[in-house]
Enzyme design. Sequence first.
Site, PDB file in Angstrom:
ATOM      1  N   LEU A  24       0.838  -1.201   0.000  1.00  0.00           N
ATOM      2  CA  LEU A  24       0.000   0.000   0.000  1.00  0.00           C
ATOM      3  C   LEU A  24       0.870   1.246   0.000  1.00  0.00           C
ATOM      4  O   LEU A  24       1.828   1.337   0.775  1.00  0.00           O
ATOM      5  CB  LEU A  24      -0.913  -0.002   1.229  1.00  0.00           C
ATOM      6  CG  LEU A  24      -1.606   1.318   1.588  1.00  0.00           C
ATOM      7  CD1 LEU A  24      -2.589   1.731   0.500  1.00  0.00           C
ATOM      8  CD2 LEU A  24      -2.315   1.211   2.940  1.00  0.00           C
ATOM      9  N   SER A  25       0.535   2.219  -0.841  1.00  0.00           N
ATOM     10  CA  SER A  25       1.156   3.534  -0.829  1.00  0.00           C
ATOM     11  C   SER A  25       2.663   3.405  -1.050  1.00  0.00           C
ATOM     12  O   SER A  25       3.097   2.913  -2.085  1.00  0.00           O
ATOM     13  CB  SER A  25       0.821   4.248   0.482  1.00  0.00           C
ATOM     14  OG  SER A  25       1.170   5.596   0.436  1.00  0.00           O
ATOM     15  N   ALA A  26       3.496   3.827  -0.079  1.00  0.00           N
ATOM     16  CA  ALA A  26       4.939   3.641  -0.230  1.00  0.00           C
ATOM     17  C   ALA A  26       5.276   2.160  -0.357  1.00  0.00           C
ATOM     18  O   ALA A  26       6.201   1.781  -1.077  1.00  0.00           O
ATOM     19  CB  ALA A  26       5.678   4.256   0.951  1.00  0.00           C
ATOM     20  N   GLY A  35       3.337   0.108  -1.824  1.00  0.00           N
ATOM     21  CA  GLY A  35       2.980  -0.184  -3.208  1.00  0.00           C
ATOM     22  C   GLY A  35       4.082   0.223  -4.169  1.00  0.00           C
ATOM     23  O   GLY A  35       4.376  -0.484  -5.134  1.00  0.00           O
ATOM     24  N   HIS A  61      -7.218   7.755  -0.509  1.00  0.00           N
ATOM     25  CA  HIS A  61      -5.923   7.083  -0.415  1.00  0.00           C
ATOM     26  C   HIS A  61      -5.967   5.980   0.641  1.00  0.00           C
ATOM     27  O   HIS A  61      -6.152   6.249   1.823  1.00  0.00           O
ATOM     28  CB  HIS A  61      -4.838   8.097  -0.043  1.00  0.00           C
ATOM     29  CG  HIS A  61      -3.453   7.516  -0.062  1.00  0.00           C
ATOM     30  ND1 HIS A  61      -2.851   7.075  -1.216  1.00  0.00           N
ATOM     31  CD2 HIS A  61      -2.567   7.306   0.940  1.00  0.00           C
ATOM     32  CE1 HIS A  61      -1.647   6.624  -0.935  1.00  0.00           C
ATOM     33  NE2 HIS A  61      -1.444   6.748   0.375  1.00  0.00           N
TER      34      HIS A  61
END
Length: 497
Positions: A165-167, A169, A303
Site C-alpha cells: 500500500l502507498s509507499a 505499493g 488514499h
Amino acid sequence: MRPSTLRRLLRRVASTAALALVAATLSTATATAEATAAQPAATAAAGGLHQVTGFGSNPGNLQMYEYAPAGLPANAPLVVALHGCTQTANDYYASSGWPKYADLWGFAVVFPQTSAANNALSCFGWFDPAEDSRGRGEAASVVQMVEYAKQQYGSDGRRVYVTGLSAGGGMTADLLAAYPDVFAGGSVASGLPAQCATSQAGASGCQTGPQKLTPAQWGDKVRGAHPGYAGPWPRVAIWQGTADYTVYPANATALRDQWTDVWGIGQTPSATDTLPGSTTRSVYDDASGNPAVVTYSVSGMGHGLAVSPGSGTEQCGATAAYFLNAICSTYHTGVFWGLDQGVPGGGEQLPAPSGLRVTGVTADSVSLAWDAVAGADSYAVHRDGAKVATTASPSYTDPGLTAGTAYRYTVAAVDGSGTPGTTSPQVTATTTGAAPARCFTATNYAHVTAGRAHTSGGLVYANGSDQNMGLYNVFVTHTLRESPPGHFVIADTGCTA
C-alpha cells in the site's frame, strides 16, 4: 494525540518526500486514531504475528514478521505484504485481510516492517536507488525474508507474490522490476510505477502526477532494473481510488502502461466489468488469453487499501486509517494470483538438492558443492536471498566477496522448462580476513534508534567514541564510521569502508 499536535509534527518533517503520502489523509488518521486504538484486532495480531530475527544480513535494516496457518503443507504459496507510511506490520496484519485467506486457502504471509530509523514517517524507500534496487538495501532485505520463509515452510518458489500500500505499493513495483525471477505476481495499491523516482526531490512529483512517458519508456524502467532478464514476467494487479489526492490516479495509468508494455500487450483492455464497491475491473490478457495485468478503479475512494469487513468469503479486513470500506481487494488479488487454486497444472517440483556444503573459503570467495538431483537441467545458487548464478554442475565458486563477512547460501534444482524446484536448506560461510569498517549516514534520531548513538541532556553522542553529534532530532545528519564493531566515530568529511 490531539489533531493540532499531529499537524505540528507533520510540519516538522515536511522536508521529507514521504510526507505527501500521508498529509492528504491527515483528517482520516486523526478521526480514526482513537477508534482503532481500542479495537481488539491488535490483540489478535499479537497472538498470530511472529517476529523473525537472523533471516539474513539485512542490508535494509528491516524487521521481519510472519504469519502461517497451523499445519501448512509443503509447496504452499508465499505472500509478502508491505505496509504504508506511518503503519506497522501489525497494522497490516490486523486490517488488510491477508491472514483470513492464508487460513482459508493455505499459504504463509511475510510482513516486512520499516521504521523511523530508515525514514521519518516509516515509509519504504521506493524513491531511493540505495533501497529499491536489486541486491541493495530494503529490497535485498525483503528477498532475504522470502528465502528464509521458503526454507522454513517449504514454500513453492514458483508461487511467491508481493503486495503493498502507498509507499509499500511503490516498493512492490520496484521489487517486481528488480526481482522478476523471485516474484510470480504483485499487487500495487495506491502506489507508484516502478522506478518513478530516483531521489527524494522527485518523489512528490511522482505522487501528484508521474512523468508523461510512453508505455515503452515506462517498460524500459522495468527492463533496466534487471538487465538481460527476458521473462517470465510477474502478473500485476493495480488498485486505485478515483478520489485519491495523495497518490493521484495518473499513477495507476502509468502502472498499467508500464506492465502491459513489459508483457508486450496493448493498453486496450481485453475485458471490463463491474465489481462491488463501485469498482471497475479492466483485464489485459497475455498472448495465451490469460490475465497478465488487471486494474481495479474504485470510484470515490481516497488514499488507502480497499477492504470490506464481514464474514463472507469475499469480505475481509477492518476499517482504520488508510484501510477504507469499499471492496475486499485482498480477496480479488488472491483470486487473480490463483491462490484459491492448487499447484498450476498439477505438476511436480524437483526436490531440494541435498548435502549442500562449503568446500572452501578465501578472503574473497566461497566454494560450494551439493548432491546432484535427477532430472535437473541446471541449478540456481542464491546468496543472502538473491540469485547469483546458474550452473550446470553440482558445485560453484562465488567470487568477488568481502573479507571477514558471513554469507548465507541456498540452491535449487531447475528443470528443462526453467522451473526451479524446492530450495535446499541454508548453509553459512564466512570469508577469511578482517571485516572492513562500515559507514552509516543518517539523522541523529535515526542513529540513536539504530543503536549507533545515545542521548544525554537533549544531545546525541556516538557510541564508543562519545563524540558530540549535536541535537537529538531528525534535522541534523552525520556520517558515522564503525570500527571495531560497536565503536563509532564521526566521519562527515569522508568515510572509507
